[in-house]
Design an enzyme around this catalytic site. Structure first.
Site, short mmCIF file in Angstrom:
data_model
loop_
_atom_site.label_atom_id
_atom_site.label_comp_id
_atom_site.label_asym_id
_atom_site.label_seq_id
_atom_site.Cartn_x
_atom_site.Cartn_y
_atom_site.Cartn_z
N GLU A 1 0.79 -1.23 0.00
CA GLU A 1 0.00 0.00 0.00
C GLU A 1 0.82 1.28 0.00
OE1 GLU A 1 -2.99 -0.01 2.99
OE2 GLU A 1 -3.94 -1.82 2.24
N GLU B 1 -5.57 -8.69 0.97
CA GLU B 1 -6.21 -8.37 2.24
C GLU B 1 -7.69 -8.15 2.01
OE1 GLU B 1 -4.51 -5.02 4.37
OE2 GLU B 1 -2.49 -5.71 3.93
C1 GCO Z 1 -3.44 -1.75 5.47
C2 GCO Z 1 -2.57 -2.62 6.05
C3 GCO Z 1 -3.08 -3.41 7.20
C4 GCO Z 1 -4.25 -2.86 8.00
C5 GCO Z 1 -5.57 -3.28 7.42
C6 GCO Z 1 -6.76 -2.80 8.22
O1 GCO Z 1 -3.83 -2.21 4.47
O2 GCO Z 1 -3.74 -0.66 5.92
O3 GCO Z 1 -2.07 -3.45 5.08
O4 GCO Z 1 -1.91 -3.32 7.89
O5 GCO Z 1 -4.17 -3.32 9.29
O6 GCO Z 1 -5.68 -2.74 6.16
O7 GCO Z 1 -6.77 -1.43 8.33
#
Ligand code: GCO
Length: 468
Positions: free
Chosen positions: A165, A348
């Protein structure tokens, strides 16, 4: 009706080093920018960071056993840069490398395929002190880290993610100042933007030279956006946010051309590029990792950044106050594939809801099951529509450290008692295990109609996305 997935579909869960490991200063490790930011800017005691939470650095064997109990065939984790290269002398720390080496071996012992993220936001503080990503030398620092990790692990790790990200740590960390390193500095962000772009592409080239790194990709948070109203102002505001959030990095890598929105954001600080740099940018990758949680409605606001802001979310909401909109996942996958033509992993997807174990030790997190099932349903639809979706990683394996929210948002398939480190598999974890083992019909409490039984609200039908 049950859902169908290809036999070789990857079912995993994801974590990141700073969110789960604890013990950040032992065995030769140095503080990261997130460590210092948590202590100094968020007021989180170092005692909490090091000794509460998941303490995965200590409990890792037990955690791999739990991954196995969930029947996952892959696990996505990240490597902590300040554990591997803690000092200014840039020498590798063998104890740090050993930790990941043992973790990878243990995963293989259970036939769990590792997916490794190289940078999930925890930059060594001593590099941050030298300008962090804004320093052009950051590209070399990063490549040295990449090579050090690959030299040790490439023979056993098939799937690599260079950076997690980039938009989030650039925007929240250097423009908004609410994540580490906590700057509100467009000039710093503009230089970082260029260096991050270059660092990724150079890293892909390096990883390619290791025979076993068969899949190399990048993880980006992708959100569909839609204007709150049909007004021209809202539609244009929405387009700007979509371009900024979704295309700022991916377009640059895909087209070797810097998207127009970059100069709107960075203005006179917009970096310059020569043709050789633009050529390097286009280093091909094997997959895009999509991190999807929610979507946003956008409204025009003349006083806001890019003259746009998000409109209030509508229920159902998670504990993050994020709107639950499973169809948005399909939209995001469709958009990514149509624009970038790569294979895709969902690296994710998940939701924060707090459920504590009952006296009998059961965690009845039905809303997470509901969320997961409805998102897996969209994955299945994407696959039947010809989108090359290879796998799904739930965020997250464990309840963990949720950045500015510290230990106050629970995303895990496994409940963690942050004082005792006791792990309890939640019902969502058992649901996922059964799903992986072929029980893919809709669970009884996930209703087939559009009423969300927990919050009594109507699920949104297919929102007409104007901008995506
Ligand atoms: C993000 C990160 C994760 C977060 C998840 C929830 O994508 O921000 O990869 O570390 O914890 O997204 O907010």
């Amino acid at each position: 009706m049950s859902l169908s997935f290809p036999d070789n579909f990857i079912y995993g869960a994801a974590t990141s080093s700073f969110q789960i490991e604890g013990s950040y200063l032992i065995d030769g490790a140095a503080p990261s920018n997130w460590y210092n930011f948590s202590v100094n800017n968020l007021g989180i005691p170092s005692e909490v960071l090091n000794h509460k939470g998941c303490k995965h650095y200590i409990n890792w064997k037990n955690d791999v056993q739990l991954i196995h109990e969930l029947s996952l065939n892959s696990y996505r984790f990240s490597v902590s840069w300040p554990r591997i290269i803690p000092d200014k002398d840039q020498l590798p720390n063998s104890k740090g490398l050993d930790f990941y080496d043992h973790l990878v071996d243990e995963l293989h012992r259970f036939n769990i395929s590792p997916m490794l993220t190289l940078f999930h936001w925890d930059l060594p503080q001593h590099l941050e002190d030298q300008g962090g990503w804004a320093n052009p030398e950051s590209i070399e620092w990063y490549l040295h880290f990449v090579e050090t990790v690959a030299d040790r692990l490439a023979d056993r790790v098939p799937a690599w993610i260079t950076i997690n990200e980039p938009w989030v740590f650039l925007h929240l960390g250097m423009i908004k100042g609410i994540h580490a390193p906590g700057y509100k500095d467009l000039k710093h962000a503009a230089s970082s933007y260029k260096n991050i772009l270059m660092a990724h592409s150079e890293a892909v080239r390096i990883l390619r030279s290791y025979n076993n790194c068969s899949e190399i990709g990048i993880s980006c948070n992708i959100s569909p956006f839609t204007p709150e109203t049909d007004s021209r102002e809202d539609v244009e505001a929405c387009q700007r946010i979509h371009d900024y959030h979704n295309k700022l990095f991916l377009d640059a890598w895909h087209k070797g051309d810097i998207p127009e929105i970059a100069s709107q954001v960075f203005g006179k600080h917009t970096p310059k590029w020569n043709s050789e740099e633009l050529r390097i940018l286009q280093e091909p990758i094997d997959f895009i990792g999509v991190n999807y949680y929610t979507f946003f409605r956008v409204r025009y606001d003349p006083h806001a950044f890019l003259q746009a802001r998000s409109a209030p979310p509508r229920p159902p909401l998670t504990d993050m106050k994020w709107e639950v909109y499973p169809r948005g996942l399909f939209k995001a996958l469709e958009w990514i594939y149509n624009r970038y033509h790569t294979e895709i992993y969902i690296t994710e997807n998940g939701c924060a809801y707090t459920y504590e174990p009952s006296n009998s030790g059961e965690v009845t997190d039905n809303r997470r099951i509901d969320y997961m099932y409805r998102h897996l349903e969209q994955c299945s639809m994407a696959i039947s529509n010809g989108i090359p979706l290879k796998g799904y990683y739930a965020w997250s394996l464990l309840d963990n450290f949720e950045w500015t929210f510290a230990l106050n948002k629970r995303f895990g398939l496994i409940h963690v008692d942050f004082d005792t480190q006791k792990r309890t598999i939640k019902n969502s974890g058992y649901f996922y295990r059964d799903f992986i083992n072929g029980k893919t019909e809709k669970p009884d409490h996930v209703r087939s109609d559009v009423i969300n039984q927990y919050e009594g609200v109507v699920w949104h039908d297919d929102i007409n996305f104007r901008a995506i």
